[in-house]
Design a protein around this motif. Sequence first.
Motif, short mmCIF file in Angstrom:
data_model
loop_
_atom_site.label_atom_id
_atom_site.label_comp_id
_atom_site.label_asym_id
_atom_site.label_seq_id
_atom_site.Cartn_x
_atom_site.Cartn_y
_atom_site.Cartn_z
N ILE A 153 -31.88 -13.76 26.90
CA ILE A 153 -30.44 -13.99 26.88
C ILE A 153 -30.12 -15.37 26.33
CG2 ILE A 153 -30.04 -12.43 28.82
CD1 ILE A 153 -29.77 -14.90 30.63
N VAL A 154 -28.89 -15.51 25.86
CA VAL A 154 -28.37 -16.82 25.47
C VAL A 154 -27.11 -17.05 26.30
CG1 VAL A 154 -27.12 -15.82 23.50
CG2 VAL A 154 -27.56 -18.27 23.56
N ILE A 155 -27.01 -18.27 26.85
CA ILE A 155 -25.87 -18.63 27.69
C ILE A 155 -25.25 -19.93 27.16
CG2 ILE A 155 -26.84 -17.48 29.71
CD1 ILE A 155 -27.64 -20.24 30.80
N GLN A 156 -24.14 -20.32 27.77
CA GLN A 156 -23.43 -21.52 27.33
C GLN A 156 -23.59 -22.65 28.35
OE1 GLN A 156 -21.58 -18.50 27.84
NE2 GLN A 156 -21.99 -17.76 25.79
N ASP A 157 -23.45 -23.86 27.85
CA ASP A 157 -23.60 -25.06 28.68
C ASP A 157 -22.39 -25.20 29.61
OD1 ASP A 157 -23.79 -27.70 29.70
OD2 ASP A 157 -24.91 -28.34 27.94
N PRO A 158 -22.60 -25.23 30.92
CA PRO A 158 -21.47 -25.32 31.85
C PRO A 158 -20.73 -26.65 31.79
CG PRO A 158 -23.56 -25.53 33.01
CD PRO A 158 -23.89 -25.12 31.61
N ARG A 159 -21.33 -27.65 31.15
CA ARG A 159 -20.66 -28.94 31.05
C ARG A 159 -19.65 -28.99 29.91
NH1 ARG A 159 -26.50 -31.68 31.06
NH2 ARG A 159 -26.69 -29.89 29.64
N SER A 160 -19.73 -28.02 29.00
CA SER A 160 -18.81 -28.01 27.86
C SER A 160 -18.09 -26.68 27.69
CB SER A 160 -19.58 -28.33 26.56
OG SER A 160 -20.65 -27.41 26.35
N GLU A 184 -34.11 -19.93 39.30
CA GLU A 184 -35.54 -20.11 39.00
C GLU A 184 -36.10 -18.86 38.34
OE1 GLU A 184 -39.74 -21.29 41.27
OE2 GLU A 184 -37.83 -21.38 42.35
N ALA A 185 -35.68 -17.69 38.82
CA ALA A 185 -36.15 -16.44 38.23
C ALA A 185 -35.50 -16.17 36.89
CB ALA A 185 -35.86 -15.28 39.20
N LEU A 186 -34.25 -16.59 36.72
CA LEU A 186 -33.51 -16.32 35.50
C LEU A 186 -33.88 -17.27 34.36
CD1 LEU A 186 -31.22 -14.41 34.48
CD2 LEU A 186 -29.59 -16.18 35.19
N ALA A 187 -34.43 -18.42 34.68
CA ALA A 187 -34.70 -19.44 33.67
C ALA A 187 -35.59 -18.93 32.54
CB ALA A 187 -35.34 -20.67 34.32
N ASP A 188 -36.56 -18.08 32.86
CA ASP A 188 -37.47 -17.55 31.84
C ASP A 188 -36.76 -16.63 30.85
OD1 ASP A 188 -39.55 -18.92 32.95
OD2 ASP A 188 -40.36 -17.21 34.05
N ASN A 189 -35.62 -16.10 31.24
CA ASN A 189 -34.88 -15.20 30.35
C ASN A 189 -34.04 -15.94 29.32
OD1 ASN A 189 -34.93 -13.94 33.31
ND2 ASN A 189 -35.04 -12.24 31.86
N VAL A 190 -33.74 -17.20 29.62
CA VAL A 190 -32.82 -17.98 28.77
C VAL A 190 -33.57 -18.56 27.59
CG1 VAL A 190 -31.22 -19.93 28.69
CG2 VAL A 190 -31.38 -18.53 30.77
N ILE A 191 -33.23 -18.09 26.38
CA ILE A 191 -33.92 -18.62 25.20
C ILE A 191 -33.26 -19.90 24.68
CG2 ILE A 191 -34.87 -16.41 24.49
CD1 ILE A 191 -32.64 -16.22 22.41
N THR A 192 -31.97 -20.06 24.93
CA THR A 192 -31.29 -21.30 24.56
C THR A 192 -29.95 -21.38 25.26
OG1 THR A 192 -30.73 -22.76 22.70
CG2 THR A 192 -30.00 -20.48 22.54
N TRP A 197 -19.02 -20.75 23.46
CA TRP A 197 -19.14 -19.29 23.39
C TRP A 197 -19.43 -18.81 21.97
CZ3 TRP A 197 -16.37 -15.79 20.53
CH2 TRP A 197 -16.57 -14.43 20.83
N SER A 198 -18.76 -19.36 20.97
CA SER A 198 -18.90 -18.86 19.60
C SER A 198 -20.33 -18.92 19.11
CB SER A 198 -18.00 -19.66 18.64
OG SER A 198 -16.64 -19.49 18.97
N GLU A 199 -21.01 -20.04 19.39
CA GLU A 199 -22.39 -20.19 18.94
C GLU A 199 -23.30 -19.16 19.63
OE1 GLU A 199 -20.83 -24.52 19.45
OE2 GLU A 199 -20.46 -22.52 20.32
N ALA A 200 -23.08 -18.98 20.93
CA ALA A 200 -23.92 -18.04 21.68
C ALA A 200 -23.71 -16.61 21.19
CB ALA A 200 -23.60 -18.14 23.17
N ALA A 211 -29.17 -10.17 24.76
CA ALA A 211 -27.85 -10.13 25.40
C ALA A 211 -27.27 -11.53 25.44
CB ALA A 211 -27.95 -9.56 26.81
N VAL A 212 -25.95 -11.59 25.69
CA VAL A 212 -25.25 -12.88 25.68
C VAL A 212 -24.25 -12.89 26.83
CG1 VAL A 212 -23.52 -11.99 24.05
CG2 VAL A 212 -23.86 -14.47 24.27
N LEU A 213 -24.06 -14.06 27.41
CA LEU A 213 -23.01 -14.22 28.40
C LEU A 213 -21.66 -14.20 27.70
CD1 LEU A 213 -22.01 -14.87 31.27
CD2 LEU A 213 -22.22 -17.30 30.68
#
Length: 329
Positions: A153-160, A184-192, A197-200, A211-213
């Motif tokens: 999955i790809v997610i977005q930075d919560p700080r921005s 901790e379990a989800l971290a391995d799924n996050v590729i970047t 939102w647009s970039e993700a 998949a994408v958030l």
Amino acid sequence: MKTTTYLPAVAGLAICATGALADTPVLQVMTYDSFVTEWGPGPAIEAAFEAECACDLQFVGTGDGAALLARLQLEGPRTDADIVLGLDTNLTAAARETGLFAPHGVDADLDLPITWTDAEFLPFDWGYFAFVGNQGEAAPASLQELADSDIQIVIQDPRSSTPGLGLLMWVKAAYGDAAPALWEALADNVITVTPGWSEAYGMFLDGEADAVLSYTTSPAYHLIAEEDASKVAWPFAEGHYMQVEVAGKVAGTDQPELADQFMAFMVSDAFQSVIPTTNWMYPAVIPADGLPAGFETLVTPETALLLSPEEAAATRDAALDEWRTALSQ
């Protein structure tokens, strides 16, 4: 002879044109980048409002939603913005603390799943966060199943990004004290992690992630604009976190009457009818013609999750620490 008489005439016309431009009041609306793109709501809303206001409506894009708050906090009373559009309820408590916002003064019948009583921030759309994947592929039935899978999955930075922050609130609202273990379990799924939102979403469409958030309403874009039913939002057993996007009037605006006019316009049919097929969210007020065909096919969460603005503000720092710790390992 022609030159002698023509040049003063042209000069006179130029002076008149310059004077006319100088007399046109300007209303500046600070918002997120995707709102002002040619495919976003901005152009249509600008044209509709300018037809009523005899003014120059200027949208200023500032990264993703959470970046709006950071810029506002940096600029303080020096901000040139008259309206800030694109915060959500995870950010309104912090925005209120700046003391930069005035009551919106709008009394409207809103079509929201919750009762709205905020006097400073007025909703313009809403939706549910969701992971969007491809039709026909194995879909997890919960955040925990996603974390236990090898889905990338790809997610977005919560700080921005407001979706990025929404995911933190989603995990916290659904898992409480067990949120660190889920991360901790989800971290391995996050590729970047992308800034916005647009970039993700672009990475997902380019096939760089499974998949994408995004939102439960995102498949409506593909279905309506592209006649493509291949993108689906995954319904999760824990429920889905709700986002209510809002706008606020800056108290120090030098165009208070125009700002009030825009806030009232925001809940009118002219504004709200643009939202479903440009911002791809549910409008805060259902337009007279209803929702576009295709919206009836969208996932409707059985459980809606939402922290109050105060709860979200109190939760944010701890949730950020949990997210950072998990993704840095």
